[in-house]
Design a protein around this motif. Structure first.
Motif, PDB file in Angstrom:
ATOM      1  N   MET A 481     -76.957  -7.533 -53.612  1.00  0.00           N
ATOM      2  CA  MET A 481     -77.963  -7.869 -52.710  1.00  0.00           C
ATOM      3  C   MET A 481     -79.231  -8.746 -52.985  1.00  0.00           C
ATOM      4  O   MET A 481     -79.473  -9.554 -52.017  1.00  0.00           O
ATOM      5  N   GLU A 482     -79.579  -8.622 -53.906  1.00  0.00           N
ATOM      6  CA  GLU A 482     -80.576  -9.484 -54.579  1.00  0.00           C
ATOM      7  C   GLU A 482     -80.069 -10.845 -54.773  1.00  0.00           C
ATOM      8  O   GLU A 482     -80.799 -12.032 -54.326  1.00  0.00           O
ATOM      9  N   GLY A 483     -79.027 -11.015 -54.956  1.00  0.00           N
ATOM     10  CA  GLY A 483     -78.386 -12.565 -55.436  1.00  0.00           C
ATOM     11  C   GLY A 483     -78.411 -13.074 -53.981  1.00  0.00           C
ATOM     12  O   GLY A 483     -78.828 -14.247 -53.859  1.00  0.00           O
ATOM     13  N   ALA A 484     -77.797 -12.359 -52.998  1.00  0.00           N
ATOM     14  CA  ALA A 484     -77.621 -12.720 -51.493  1.00  0.00           C
ATOM     15  C   ALA A 484     -79.163 -13.101 -51.059  1.00  0.00           C
ATOM     16  O   ALA A 484     -79.144 -14.430 -50.414  1.00  0.00           O
ATOM     17  N   LEU A 485     -79.900 -12.143 -51.154  1.00  0.00           N
ATOM     18  CA  LEU A 485     -81.445 -12.500 -50.574  1.00  0.00           C
ATOM     19  C   LEU A 485     -81.880 -13.785 -51.324  1.00  0.00           C
ATOM     20  O   LEU A 485     -82.433 -14.543 -50.637  1.00  0.00           O
ATOM     21  N   LYS A 486     -81.629 -13.990 -52.477  1.00  0.00           N
ATOM     22  CA  LYS A 486     -82.538 -15.082 -53.040  1.00  0.00           C
ATOM     23  C   LYS A 486     -81.972 -16.277 -52.515  1.00  0.00           C
ATOM     24  O   LYS A 486     -82.291 -17.452 -52.357  1.00  0.00           O
ATOM     25  N   LEU A 487     -80.334 -16.549 -52.486  1.00  0.00           N
ATOM     26  CA  LEU A 487     -79.865 -17.562 -51.658  1.00  0.00           C
ATOM     27  C   LEU A 487     -80.314 -17.881 -50.427  1.00  0.00           C
ATOM     28  O   LEU A 487     -80.364 -18.903 -50.117  1.00  0.00           O
ATOM     29  N   LYS A 488     -80.382 -16.837 -49.517  1.00  0.00           N
ATOM     30  CA  LYS A 488     -80.931 -16.982 -48.154  1.00  0.00           C
ATOM     31  C   LYS A 488     -82.360 -17.524 -48.388  1.00  0.00           C
ATOM     32  O   LYS A 488     -82.582 -18.703 -47.746  1.00  0.00           O
ATOM     33  N   GLU A 489     -83.042 -16.948 -49.230  1.00  0.00           N
ATOM     34  CA  GLU A 489     -84.598 -17.292 -48.980  1.00  0.00           C
ATOM     35  C   GLU A 489     -84.928 -18.782 -49.508  1.00  0.00           C
ATOM     36  O   GLU A 489     -85.534 -19.349 -48.982  1.00  0.00           O
ATOM     37  N   ILE A 490     -84.050 -19.368 -50.526  1.00  0.00           N
ATOM     38  CA  ILE A 490     -84.533 -20.658 -50.817  1.00  0.00           C
ATOM     39  C   ILE A 490     -83.523 -21.746 -50.549  1.00  0.00           C
ATOM     40  O   ILE A 490     -83.862 -23.046 -50.697  1.00  0.00           O
ATOM     41  N   SER A 491     -82.112 -21.310 -50.193  1.00  0.00           N
ATOM     42  CA  SER A 491     -81.482 -22.441 -49.954  1.00  0.00           C
ATOM     43  C   SER A 491     -80.964 -22.302 -48.232  1.00  0.00           C
ATOM     44  O   SER A 491     -80.105 -23.320 -47.948  1.00  0.00           O
ATOM     45  N   TYR A 492     -81.396 -21.371 -47.784  1.00  0.00           N
ATOM     46  CA  TYR A 492     -81.226 -21.261 -46.362  1.00  0.00           C
ATOM     47  C   TYR A 492     -79.654 -21.114 -45.937  1.00  0.00           C
ATOM     48  O   TYR A 492     -79.209 -21.351 -45.227  1.00  0.00           O
ATOM     49  N   THR A 578     -79.009 -10.100 -63.262  1.00  0.00           N
ATOM     50  CA  THR A 578     -79.836 -10.626 -62.138  1.00  0.00           C
ATOM     51  C   THR A 578     -80.294 -11.856 -62.342  1.00  0.00           C
ATOM     52  O   THR A 578     -80.192 -12.898 -61.558  1.00  0.00           O
ATOM     53  N   VAL A 579     -80.326 -12.409 -63.788  1.00  0.00           N
ATOM     54  CA  VAL A 579     -80.714 -13.886 -63.887  1.00  0.00           C
ATOM     55  C   VAL A 579     -79.701 -14.830 -63.500  1.00  0.00           C
ATOM     56  O   VAL A 579     -80.201 -15.548 -63.119  1.00  0.00           O
ATOM     57  N   PRO A 580     -78.471 -14.703 -63.896  1.00  0.00           N
ATOM     58  CA  PRO A 580     -77.547 -15.642 -63.520  1.00  0.00           C
ATOM     59  C   PRO A 580     -77.365 -16.007 -62.056  1.00  0.00           C
ATOM     60  O   PRO A 580     -77.602 -17.107 -61.404  1.00  0.00           O
ATOM     61  N   LEU A 581     -77.766 -14.908 -61.157  1.00  0.00           N
ATOM     62  CA  LEU A 581     -77.859 -14.997 -59.840  1.00  0.00           C
ATOM     63  C   LEU A 581     -78.961 -15.862 -59.329  1.00  0.00           C
ATOM     64  O   LEU A 581     -79.058 -16.486 -58.425  1.00  0.00           O
ATOM     65  N   GLN A 582     -80.173 -15.520 -60.004  1.00  0.00           N
ATOM     66  CA  GLN A 582     -81.222 -16.218 -59.679  1.00  0.00           C
ATOM     67  C   GLN A 582     -81.060 -17.871 -59.805  1.00  0.00           C
ATOM     68  O   GLN A 582     -81.585 -18.554 -59.139  1.00  0.00           O
ATOM     69  N   LEU A 583     -80.468 -17.952 -61.022  1.00  0.00           N
ATOM     70  CA  LEU A 583     -80.223 -19.204 -61.504  1.00  0.00           C
ATOM     71  C   LEU A 583     -79.354 -20.076 -60.463  1.00  0.00           C
ATOM     72  O   LEU A 583     -79.422 -21.206 -60.143  1.00  0.00           O
ATOM     73  N   LEU A 584     -78.430 -19.154 -59.955  1.00  0.00           N
ATOM     74  CA  LEU A 584     -77.213 -19.919 -59.009  1.00  0.00           C
ATOM     75  C   LEU A 584     -78.146 -20.302 -57.786  1.00  0.00           C
ATOM     76  O   LEU A 584     -78.027 -21.493 -57.220  1.00  0.00           O
ATOM     77  N   SER A 585     -79.101 -19.312 -57.197  1.00  0.00           N
ATOM     78  CA  SER A 585     -79.797 -19.928 -55.984  1.00  0.00           C
ATOM     79  C   SER A 585     -80.741 -21.050 -56.347  1.00  0.00           C
ATOM     80  O   SER A 585     -80.711 -21.969 -55.349  1.00  0.00           O
ATOM     81  N   TYR A 586     -81.217 -20.971 -57.234  1.00  0.00           N
ATOM     82  CA  TYR A 586     -82.212 -22.146 -57.630  1.00  0.00           C
ATOM     83  C   TYR A 586     -81.541 -23.549 -57.709  1.00  0.00           C
ATOM     84  O   TYR A 586     -81.956 -24.314 -57.108  1.00  0.00           O
ATOM     85  N   HIS A 587     -80.207 -23.517 -58.396  1.00  0.00           N
ATOM     86  CA  HIS A 587     -79.633 -24.791 -58.560  1.00  0.00           C
ATOM     87  C   HIS A 587     -78.842 -25.114 -56.935  1.00  0.00           C
ATOM     88  O   HIS A 587     -78.848 -26.530 -56.853  1.00  0.00           O
TER      89      HIS A 587
END
Ligand code: G6P
Length: 609
Positions: A481-492, A578-587
């Motif tokens: 859920m957190e990985g999905a939220l991160k992707l939504k938040e910063i990559s739309y 958590t960390v690899p999912l954060q990195l995925l959304s960031y990239h």
């Protein structure tokens, strides 16, 4: 939300106001504005749509002068993101007001004001407030009395600051909801939504209470409470560093904060462990008494903090503590049968989230064993309002998307589960095993950051996607859920998380070769179940991206990409994955070219309902 700053100085005030806005920008950055009372006794206003930098540029073209002024950075609630809707709002050319919050009865007031001959230049609820103060002034009230009369008529939750062209050196501020702080230094007075804005001039501050009206006249400041009585509010001394966070070698704060996680968690754990044992006093001086009375836990939070709560639910239930987790905005409006022995745990990076604060208030009213907040800001409202506080000590988090405070909050919650496990008959061997794993967290986090290049490569696949599915099971479902939220938040990119076992009840219909499916797949008790779920995806042509350890037993193929995570104990796996999912959304966000640290429409701290 929005940020308010104001000053009555003996010298130029505009520099302080602008720096204050920069420091409050995390609260909203749709537009910003400032009003000064000019040396000629007129209101001079500059506003700009966009970030504070836009206002700065406008002020460079046309600097404002004066010793008294108010300023505002906006997160739109009522009315679009336009210059006419930006604060400060002015009535009659003489009265200017900034507001943080929401006024619910603005429509009926607006009708009355129209009938009284006033016109409107914005769609905001705030313009109604400045008009209302004006009407009271017209009726002969003094500025502070007009503000008091106005707030008594408003429904909602707000704080505000007002100046009048005819009274240079005077500023009236009021709180009826979101925090508002007063600071004083060298005979000068300041107001701000939080301490960060005051730090360039003072560390000492007072917090207005709900119903307070502060009347600043030159060097004097008089606070009256809701009943109109003179009130004395405690002077606090901030221990926060006055420096604004620096980017250093990083391109974005989010990237920096992702990389700070090993240090952040080490700081969270510092002084909290003794040998193989968690120190109970890490939660506050009344921890023993409150934990002894705890029979169940109710976790309340929003956004990323809510996800930390969902992970903690697994840990708490594992040690035999019944636990419920709820988003604060829902909790606050539901009926809750009182249950004896409930420990209410709020989780909040900022400690200022309006819904979480209101939910805590609601829970406390029902009679509970006690309240604990897991928080990163020691001078925040939630820390003040809670019986116990566990500070995550991560240092300021600037990126709107929470990263380091999420892993640190989870680390704190794991310590809480251990402290409560003792009372549930778990032996010291259990605690010492988990504590040994917790001690490896900084190193394990460092190691998982080493996946960045591989993740940046995979991110290319997501660049042109419109949707993504995130799957997990058990404590890794909230991580999905957190990985999905991160992707939504910063990559739309629209992203949904599902517990993998639920796929066949609906989301499988969405799966085709265009839908990337990300799975959090450590080798744990549910791995075989997860594998079957993932086979269902493959059979429908779905493309899988698996974050898995070698023991998970996946084989890479054309439609299965494996991102290998070093094996970790299941007790700490959710924190590490958590960390690899954060990195995925960031990239992915880098590829999409979004404003990573200030994604559109969002804000770091949500101080409105
Ligand atoms: C906002 C932020 C999120 C955060 C949430 C809760 O929506 O953009 O990143 O998770 O608020 O904030 P809190 O400060 O209570 O953790």
């Amino acid at each position: 939300m929005c940020g308010i700053v104001g000053a009555v100085r003996t010298s130029e005030a505009s520099g302080f106001l602008l720096e204050g806005l920069r420091r409050l920008e995390y609260r909203g950055y749709d537009s910003a504005g400032v009003v000064m009372i000019s040396p000629g006794g007129e209101l001079e206003r500059t506003r700009a749509v966009g970030k504070v930098g836009e206002l700065e540029q406008a002020l460079r073209q046309k600097p404002l002068e004066g010793t008294t002024g108010i300023a505002h950075t906006r997160w739109a609630t009522h009315g679009g993101v336009t210059e006419p809707n930006a604060h400060p709002h002015i009535c009659n050319g003489t009265l200017a007001l900034v507001c943080n919050g929401i006024v619910e009865n603005h429509e009926s007031l607006r009708d009355n004001q129209r009938a009284a001959g006033l016109s409107f230049s914005s769609e905001t609820d705030t313009e109604v407030v400045v008009h209302q103060v004006y009407l009271h002034l017209q009726n002969g009230l003094d500025l502070a009395e007009a503000v008091r009369a106005t707030i008594a008529e408003l429904h909602g939750s707000f704080s505000l600051a007002v100046v009048h062209a005819g009274e240079p050196g005077r500023l009236v501020a009021a709180r009826q909801g979101p925090p508002l702080l007063l600071g004083r230094a060298d005979g000068e007075n300041f107001v701000a939504s939080d301490i960060n804005a005051l730090l360039p001039v003072t560390r000492e501050y007072q917090v207005l209470e709900n119903g307070d009206v502060a009347d600043i006249r030159g060097t004097e400041c008089l606070i009256r409470d809701r009943a109109g009585e003179i009130a004395v509010r405690t002077v606090h001394t901030s221990t926060q560093s006055g420096d604004s966070a620096e980017l250093g070698e990083y391109r974005h704060f989010m990237q920096k904060e992702i990389h700070e996680q090993p240090r952040a968690v080490a700081d969270t754990l510092e002084g909290r462990l003794l040998g193989d044992h968690v120190l109970e006093e890490s939660f506050g001086s009344r921890a023993q008494e409150i934990f002894d009375a705890t029979r169940q836990v109710q976790i309340i939070a929003c956004g990323t903090s809510y996800h930390a709560g969902l992970v903690a639910q697994h840990w708490l239930e594992y040690v035999g503590i019944p636990c419920e987790v709820e988003v604060a905005s829902e909790y606050r409006y539901r009926r809750h049968p009182a249950r004896k022995g409930t420990l209410v745990v709020t989780i909040s990076q900022s400690g200022e989230t309006a819904d979480t604060l209101a939910a805590l208030e609601e829970a406390t009213r029902q009679g509970i064993a006690g309240s604990l907040v897991i928080c990163n800001v020691s001078e925040s409202s939630l820390v003040r309002e809670s019986d116990l506080a566990f500070m995550t000590h991560c240092g300021p988090e600037v990126g709107v998307a929470s990263t380091k405070t999420f892993v640190s909050a989870m680390s704190g919650l794991l310590l809480l589960a251990l402290v409560l496990s003792r009372r549930q008959g778990f032996d010291a061997g259990f605690e010492s095993h988990v504590v040994r794993q917790i001690r490896t967290l900084p190193t394990a986090l460092e190691s998982v950051l080493g996946m960045e290049d591989a993740i940046a490569d995979v991110a290319k696949v997501f660049g042109d996607k419109e949707h993504a599915l995130f799957l997990g099971r058990g404590a890794h479902f909230p991580i999905a859920m957190e990985g999905a939220l991160k992707l939504k938040e910063i990559s739309y990119i629209h992203a949904e998380a599902y517990p993998a076992g639920e796929l066949k009840h609906g989301p499988l219909a969405l799966v085709d070769e265009k839908m990337p499916v990300v799975a959090v797949a450590p080798n744990d008790l549910l791995i075989e179940k997860l594998k079957s779920n993932l086979e269902e995806v493959r059979a429908r042509g779905g493309r899988l991206f698996l974050f898995a350890d070698p023991g998970s037993g996946f084989v890479e193929s054309e439609d299965v990409r494996i991102l290998q995570v070093a094996p970790v104990d299941s007790a700490i796996a959710p924190i590490i994955y958590t960390v690899p999912l954060q990195l995925l959304s960031y990239h992915v966000a880098l590829i999409k070219g979004t404003d990573v640290d200030k994604p559109r429409n969002l804000a770091k701290s949500v101080t409105v309902e």
